[in-house]
Write an enzyme that holds these catalytic residues in place. Structure first.
Site, PDB file in Angstrom:
ATOM      1  N   ASN A  60     -10.093   0.005   0.132  1.00 31.67           N
ATOM      2  CA  ASN A  60      -8.664   0.307   0.086  1.00 31.67           C
ATOM      3  C   ASN A  60      -8.339  -0.383  -1.194  1.00 31.67           C
ATOM      4  O   ASN A  60      -8.284  -1.550  -1.478  1.00 31.67           O
ATOM      5  CB  ASN A  60      -8.107  -0.627   1.395  1.00 31.67           C
ATOM      6  CG  ASN A  60      -6.569  -0.624   1.471  1.00 31.67           C
ATOM      7  OD1 ASN A  60      -5.841  -0.093   0.430  1.00 31.67           O
ATOM      8  ND2 ASN A  60      -6.065  -1.017   2.531  1.00 31.67           N
ATOM      9  N   CYS A 113       0.932  -1.292  -0.106  1.00 33.09           N
ATOM     10  CA  CYS A 113       0.046  -0.044   0.075  1.00 33.09           C
ATOM     11  C   CYS A 113       0.995   1.242  -0.034  1.00 33.09           C
ATOM     12  O   CYS A 113       0.279   2.387  -0.216  1.00 33.09           O
ATOM     13  CB  CYS A 113      -1.041  -0.169   1.135  1.00 33.09           C
ATOM     14  SG  CYS A 113      -2.178  -1.233   1.195  1.00 33.09           S
ATOM     15  N   HIS A 168      -2.933   7.538   2.225  1.00 34.81           N
ATOM     16  CA  HIS A 168      -3.534   6.243   1.840  1.00 34.81           C
ATOM     17  C   HIS A 168      -4.971   5.955   2.628  1.00 34.81           C
ATOM     18  O   HIS A 168      -5.156   6.273   3.723  1.00 34.81           O
ATOM     19  CB  HIS A 168      -2.521   5.216   2.295  1.00 34.81           C
ATOM     20  CG  HIS A 168      -3.186   3.791   1.925  1.00 34.81           C
ATOM     21  ND1 HIS A 168      -3.462   3.420   1.053  1.00 34.81           N
ATOM     22  CD2 HIS A 168      -3.044   2.658   2.758  1.00 34.81           C
ATOM     23  CE1 HIS A 168      -3.812   1.966   1.099  1.00 34.81           C
ATOM     24  NE2 HIS A 168      -3.606   1.810   2.249  1.00 34.81           N
TER      25      HIS A 168
HETATM   26  O1  UT7 Z   1      -3.740  -0.767   3.539  1.00 34.23           O
HETATM   27  C1  UT7 Z   1      -2.693  -1.459   4.268  1.00 34.23           C
HETATM   28  C2  UT7 Z   1      -3.079  -0.958   5.827  1.00 34.23           C
HETATM   29  N1  UT7 Z   1      -4.025  -1.649   6.646  1.00 34.23           N
HETATM   30  C3  UT7 Z   1      -4.658  -0.880   7.710  1.00 34.23           C
HETATM   31  O2  UT7 Z   1      -4.241   0.118   8.081  1.00 34.23           O
HETATM   32  C4  UT7 Z   1      -5.719  -1.735   8.301  1.00 34.23           C
HETATM   33  C5  UT7 Z   1      -5.596  -1.619   9.789  1.00 34.23           C
HETATM   34  N2  UT7 Z   1      -6.690  -2.304  10.430  1.00 34.23           N
HETATM   35  C6  UT7 Z   1      -8.110  -1.937  10.635  1.00 34.23           C
HETATM   36  O3  UT7 Z   1      -8.494  -1.056   9.694  1.00 34.23           O
HETATM   37  C7  UT7 Z   1      -8.916  -2.721  11.304  1.00 34.23           C
HETATM   38  O4  UT7 Z   1      -8.354  -3.253  12.546  1.00 34.23           O
HETATM   39  C8  UT7 Z   1      -9.938  -3.478  10.824  1.00 34.23           C
HETATM   40  C9  UT7 Z   1     -11.055  -2.560  10.259  1.00 34.23           C
HETATM   41  C10 UT7 Z   1      -9.333  -4.309   9.833  1.00 34.23           C
HETATM   42  C11 UT7 Z   1     -10.850  -4.256  11.982  1.00 34.23           C
HETATM   43  O5  UT7 Z   1     -11.154  -3.425  12.811  1.00 34.23           O
HETATM   44  P1  UT7 Z   1     -11.053  -3.526  14.445  1.00 34.23           P
HETATM   45  O6  UT7 Z   1     -11.776  -2.814  15.058  1.00 34.23           O
HETATM   46  O7  UT7 Z   1      -9.793  -3.954  14.555  1.00 34.23           O
HETATM   47  O8  UT7 Z   1     -12.012  -5.039  14.612  1.00 34.23           O
HETATM   48  P2  UT7 Z   1     -11.324  -6.428  15.075  1.00 34.23           P
HETATM   49  O9  UT7 Z   1     -10.521  -7.019  13.774  1.00 34.23           O
HETATM   50  O10 UT7 Z   1     -10.779  -6.479  16.304  1.00 34.23           O
HETATM   51  O11 UT7 Z   1     -12.509  -7.535  15.224  1.00 34.23           O
HETATM   52  C12 UT7 Z   1     -13.730  -7.097  15.990  1.00 34.23           C
HETATM   53  C13 UT7 Z   1     -14.894  -8.048  15.963  1.00 34.23           C
HETATM   54  C14 UT7 Z   1     -14.218  -9.520  15.998  1.00 34.23           C
HETATM   55  O12 UT7 Z   1     -15.558 -10.335  16.832  1.00 34.23           O
HETATM   56  P3  UT7 Z   1     -15.248 -10.820  18.157  1.00 34.23           P
HETATM   57  O13 UT7 Z   1     -14.263 -11.529  18.282  1.00 34.23           O
HETATM   58  O14 UT7 Z   1     -14.991  -9.205  18.964  1.00 34.23           O
HETATM   59  O15 UT7 Z   1     -16.315 -11.194  18.499  1.00 34.23           O
HETATM   60  C15 UT7 Z   1     -14.494  -9.934  14.525  1.00 34.23           C
HETATM   61  O16 UT7 Z   1     -14.788 -11.266  14.336  1.00 34.23           O
HETATM   62  O17 UT7 Z   1     -15.444  -7.959  14.554  1.00 34.23           O
HETATM   63  C16 UT7 Z   1     -15.767  -9.042  14.046  1.00 34.23           C
HETATM   64  N3  UT7 Z   1     -15.486  -8.949  12.590  1.00 34.23           N
HETATM   65  C17 UT7 Z   1     -16.621  -8.625  11.650  1.00 34.23           C
HETATM   66  N4  UT7 Z   1     -17.941  -8.596  11.980  1.00 34.23           N
HETATM   67  C18 UT7 Z   1     -18.603  -8.194  11.011  1.00 34.23           C
HETATM   68  C19 UT7 Z   1     -14.485  -8.764  11.760  1.00 34.23           C
HETATM   69  N5  UT7 Z   1     -14.597  -8.604  10.394  1.00 34.23           N
HETATM   70  C20 UT7 Z   1     -16.135  -8.570  10.338  1.00 34.23           C
HETATM   71  C21 UT7 Z   1     -17.240  -8.145   9.314  1.00 34.23           C
HETATM   72  N6  UT7 Z   1     -18.336  -8.088   9.657  1.00 34.23           N
HETATM   73  N7  UT7 Z   1     -16.702  -8.046   8.209  1.00 34.23           N
END
Ligand code: UT7
Length: 324
Positions: free
Chosen positions: A281, A118, A251
């Site tokens: 993204n 990215c 980005h």
């Molecule tokens: O371009 C390269 C650089 N990339 C980035 O900068 C991405 C950086 N990271 C992020 O943007 C965020 O970490 C995410 C958007 C990827 C995820 O957000 P988060 O607030 O960190 O969520 P998480 O991964 O900790 O997941 C929280 C919950 C989980 O459930 P439990 O374990 O709390 O019950 C996941 O299973 O959300 C659940 N989950 C979803 N639920 C509905 C994960 N993906 C989804 C989904 N829909 N698509």
């Protein structure tokens, strides 16, 4: 001391695939266990463009490049070099950049691809600037083009909802006059964090899924710290503060990260170019696509000071400061 050769950004272009997939489409048509509410709240994404069979990394790159040339009023035959930043080439070789040359009808100059995930567009800007300042080239097309939809694991809801396809391009021209141009670039990478965002396998690797894997929370944590560092470096190197920046073109990975960076710079939200809501993204394409949009709709004008920053798999990260 000012640069001996100034590297001005004279053209912008972009291409987005025809097909638009909304968050609701992902849940209802693609059968992914997700919701519009979850995706919007966590990322700011509402929809993404997904490439069809005839929309390839090379074809989208060439379309974006053509627009950038038209914007600048430059013919493809005048271009010395083509750089394509991509993590999703259509084939191992020839490079996408060489295919873009052919698609544009170029019979002179050279082209090569650059892999920095990215951060690829910022890396390519830095590389193009160095080539120009070495006196070898006068006009370079810098392109970010990606079809991440083709390397996503569509059963992994934690990653497949985050990405989209597209291409963005800029034309850079050497100049000995004026104050416009790329003022600085700062690049970093740290391979120790390679396992938090990667695609395994390549042509030389027999057993691989070739699908994207990400520990989102870890990447988020690194992004906040490392992007701040890259932005601080850009400001310090130019004797500036956040108040001097007219536009941030970041980005586009997550609206929460973008807003965090804007807050750090004390930039109001109407000085930040946001496309993540509509493009999701698009990796190396996200900054040039956002730049293209904001230049064409008249927000970013000649003379404006524009800060770009990116972080991606590697981890790689960096910033670029440009006087338009
Ligand atoms: O371009 C390269 C650089 N990339 C980035 O900068 C991405 C950086 N990271 C992020 O943007 C965020 O970490 C995410 C958007 C990827 C995820 O957000 P988060 O607030 O960190 O969520 P998480 O991964 O900790 O997941 C929280 C919950 C989980 O459930 P439990 O374990 O709390 O019950 C996941 O299973 O959300 C659940 N989950 C979803 N639920 C509905 C994960 N993906 C989804 C989904 N829909 N698509």
């Amino acid at each position: 001391m000012s640069d001996p050769i100034r590297v001005r950004l004279t053209g912008v272009g972009g291409y987005l695939p025809r097909d638009v997939v909304t968050n609701d489409d992902l849940a209802l048509k693609y059968g992914i266990e997700t919701s519009d509410e979850w995706i919007r709240t966590r990322t700011g994404i509402a929809q993404r463009h997904i490439a069809s069979g005839d929309e390839t990394t090379a074809s989208m790159a060439a379309k974006a490049a053509r627009q950038a040339l038209d914007y600048a009023g430059v013919d493809a035959s005048e271009v010395d070099a083509v750089l394509v930043a991509t993590a999703t080439p259509d084939q191992v070789f020839p490079a996408m950049a060489v295919q873009v040359q052919a698609l544009l009808g170029m019979t002179t100059g050279f082209g090569f691809d650059l892999s920095a995930a990215c951060s690829g567009f910022v890396y390519a800007l830095a590389t193009a600037r160095a080539l120009m300042q070495a006196g070898q080239t006068k006009k370079i097309l810098v392109i970010g083009s990606e079809v991440f939809s083709r390397l996503l694991d569509w059963t992994d809801r934690s990653t497949c909802v985050l990405f989209g396809d597209g291409a963005g391009a800029v034309l850079l021209e050497a100049s000995s006059e004026g104050e416009e141009g790329i003022l600085s670039t700062h690049l970093h990478s740290d391979g120790r964090t390679g396992d938090i965002l990667y695609v395994d396998g390549a042509a030389g690797c027999a057993s691989a899924t070739q699908q994207l894997r990400m520990q989102g929370r870890e990447v988020f944590r690194h992004a906040v710290v490392k992007l701040s560092q890259a932005v601080d470096e850009a400001l310090a190197a130019n004797g500036l503060t956040g108040q001097d920046i007219q536009w941030m073109v970041p980005h586009q990975a997550n609206l929460r990260i973008i807003e965090g960076m804007a807050k750090k710079l004390a930039l109001p939200s109407d000085r930040v170019v946001v496309t993540v809501d509509r493009h999701a993204n698009t990796s190396a394409a996200s900054i040039p696509l956002a730049l293209n949009e904001a230049v064409r709709d008249g927000r970013i004008r000649k003379g404006d000071l524009v800060l770009m920053e990116a972080l991606g798999g590697g981890l790689t990260w960096g910033s670029a400061l440009v006087r338009m």
